[in-house]
Design an enzyme around this catalytic site. Structure first.
Site, PDB file in Angstrom:
ATOM      1  N   ARG A 156       3.961   7.679   4.473  1.00 56.82           N
ATOM      2  CA  ARG A 156       3.880   7.598   3.021  1.00 56.82           C
ATOM      3  C   ARG A 156       5.260   7.938   2.465  1.00 56.82           C
ATOM      4  NH1 ARG A 156      -0.567  10.557   4.857  1.00 56.82           N
ATOM      5  NH2 ARG A 156      -2.603   9.570   4.475  1.00 56.82           N
ATOM      6  N   LYS A 180      -0.950  14.567   4.004  1.00 60.84           N
ATOM      7  CA  LYS A 180      -1.811  15.100   2.952  1.00 60.84           C
ATOM      8  C   LYS A 180      -2.533  16.353   3.429  1.00 60.84           C
ATOM      9  CE  LYS A 180      -2.807  10.837   0.387  1.00 60.84           C
ATOM     10  NZ  LYS A 180      -3.879   9.906  -0.057  1.00 60.84           N
ATOM     11  N   HIS A 258       4.667   1.435  -0.362  1.00 64.24           N
ATOM     12  CA  HIS A 258       3.369   1.365   0.297  1.00 64.24           C
ATOM     13  C   HIS A 258       3.155   0.038   1.016  1.00 64.24           C
ATOM     14  CE1 HIS A 258       0.290   4.365   0.606  1.00 64.24           C
ATOM     15  NE2 HIS A 258      -0.669   3.478   0.518  1.00 64.24           N
ATOM     16  N   ARG A 261       4.210   0.424   4.458  1.00 61.87           N
ATOM     17  CA  ARG A 261       3.178   1.137   5.236  1.00 61.87           C
ATOM     18  C   ARG A 261       2.083   0.156   5.650  1.00 61.87           C
ATOM     19  NH1 ARG A 261       0.706   6.262   6.058  1.00 61.87           N
ATOM     20  NH2 ARG A 261      -1.463   6.459   5.374  1.00 61.87           N
ATOM     21  N   HIS A 284      -4.885   8.805   8.562  1.00 61.04           N
ATOM     22  CA  HIS A 284      -6.134   8.618   7.827  1.00 61.04           C
ATOM     23  C   HIS A 284      -7.197   9.571   8.352  1.00 61.04           C
ATOM     24  CE1 HIS A 284      -5.133   4.184   6.593  1.00 61.04           C
ATOM     25  NE2 HIS A 284      -4.606   5.075   5.777  1.00 61.04           N
ATOM     26  N   TYR A 293      -7.421  -2.916   7.242  1.00 58.07           N
ATOM     27  CA  TYR A 293      -6.371  -3.765   7.808  1.00 58.07           C
ATOM     28  C   TYR A 293      -6.935  -4.879   8.681  1.00 58.07           C
ATOM     29  CZ  TYR A 293      -3.291  -0.289   5.899  1.00 58.07           C
ATOM     30  OH  TYR A 293      -2.656   0.533   5.013  1.00 58.07           O
TER      31      TYR A 293
END
Length: 315
Positions: A156, A180, A258, A261, A284, A293
């Site tokens: 990110r 995150k 993004h 990414r 994730h 994806y």
């Protein structure tokens, strides 16, 4: 044209919006959107002979049906329902109503759009632009390092700009990324990214030493900046990648940090990578987030057949 709102309806909406601003620090745009939605709801009720005070669950449901019939997008209908729910929750807390008529109503399902990605050729153009387009050699080295790292790891942008220099020292085959919620993950580096990092760190350290000799404090970040954060900002990198898109002949509307990414994940999947491995590399928490994806790849394959197959309709 709608008649003016009643005094009571205006009082309800204005008091609710004032509370949103004071208690939740809601932005001006959010309050304006909620205000428009609630005014529309109050006018609709007025046309049916109802008021905010005596509206029922059936009224809310019928209103949403009318919004759907009028062709409003699912996102707009979901926002209107959210505004109505919050208004009545506030009214219940204030003692204006003894129940929230919208509390059990589920919003419209929203179609999840596929993430935008880039082709291999477009990524190559961006990487080439990073190597050649900046005026100074220092900026070219830094830009190349950032772009190679972003595409090689799928980080990110917030993870990239705050990356500590210690994470990239010693020609690492893998780097530690803090994502995150403070969760850490190890991400391997391809040779091109390792080379770009090594070249940039050498120049970065030279600049850091020069700054220290002048009394400045050394930076802990791989991409330092004189700004108050101490590192290149997300906003500056966003602008930078747009500049590289223009320089590389790539449509800038398609290019954001993004989308690099997304390109990382999509290209790995197209090359046969395992979905669980991609989930780990992207950081994730849920595999369902990564599964999007597979749909991107399906769409790409469909486009390839429709555009390139000799029997495709060219009309």
């Amino acid at each position: 044209m709608n008649a003016p709102l009643s005094y009571d309806a205006s009082r309800w909406i204005e008091t609710f919006l004032d509370a949103q601003a004071a208690e939740l620090d809601a932005s001006e745009n959010t309050r304006l959107a909620y205000g428009r939605d609630l005014i529309d709801w109050a006018h609709w009720l007025g046309r049916t002979g109802k008021t905010l005070e005596n509206a029922s669950r059936e009224d809310v449901e019928n209103y949403l049906i009318d919004c759907d019939t009028a062709g409003l997008a699912a996102s707009t209908r979901a926002r209107r329902l959210s505004a109505i729910k919050q208004l009545y929750r506030f009214a219940y807390e204030e003692g204006w109503r003894d129940a929230n008529p919208a509390i059990q109503i589920k919003g419209p399902g929203q179609t999840k759009s596929l993430p935008k990605t880039l082709s291999l050729e477009e990524v190559d153009r961006l990487l080439g632009a990073a190597q050649t387009s900046a005026k100074s050699q220092d900026d070219r080295l830094r830009n190349t390092c950032m772009m190679e790292l972003l595409y090689a790891t799928g980080m990110r942008v917030s993870e990239l700009v705050t990356l500590p220099v210690s994470a990239a020292r010693g020609d690492p085959r893998m780097i530690l990324v803090r994502g995150k919620g403070g969760k850490e993950r190890m991400v391997p580096l391809a040779p091109a990214a390792r080379d770009a990092v090594a070249v940039w760190i050498k120049r970065r350290d030279q600049r850091d030493d020069e700054a220290k000799k002048k009394g400045a404090v050394g930076s802990k970040f791989l991409f330092p900046s004189r700004g108050k954060l101490g590192h290149l900002t997300r906003h500056r990198f966003y602008m930078l990648i747009k500049e590289l898109a223009v320089a590389g002949g790539v449509d800038p509307s398609k290019v954001t940090p993004h989308t690099l990414r997304h390109a990382f994940a999509t290209h790995l999947l197209a090359g046969g990578a395992d979905l669980r491995a991609i989930q780990t590399l992207l950081g994730h928490a849920d595999i369902s987030t990564t599964e999007i994806y597979t749909h991107v790849l399906d769409e790409r394959l469909k486009e390839l057949v429709l555009e390139k197959h000799p029997l495709a309709d060219k009309s």
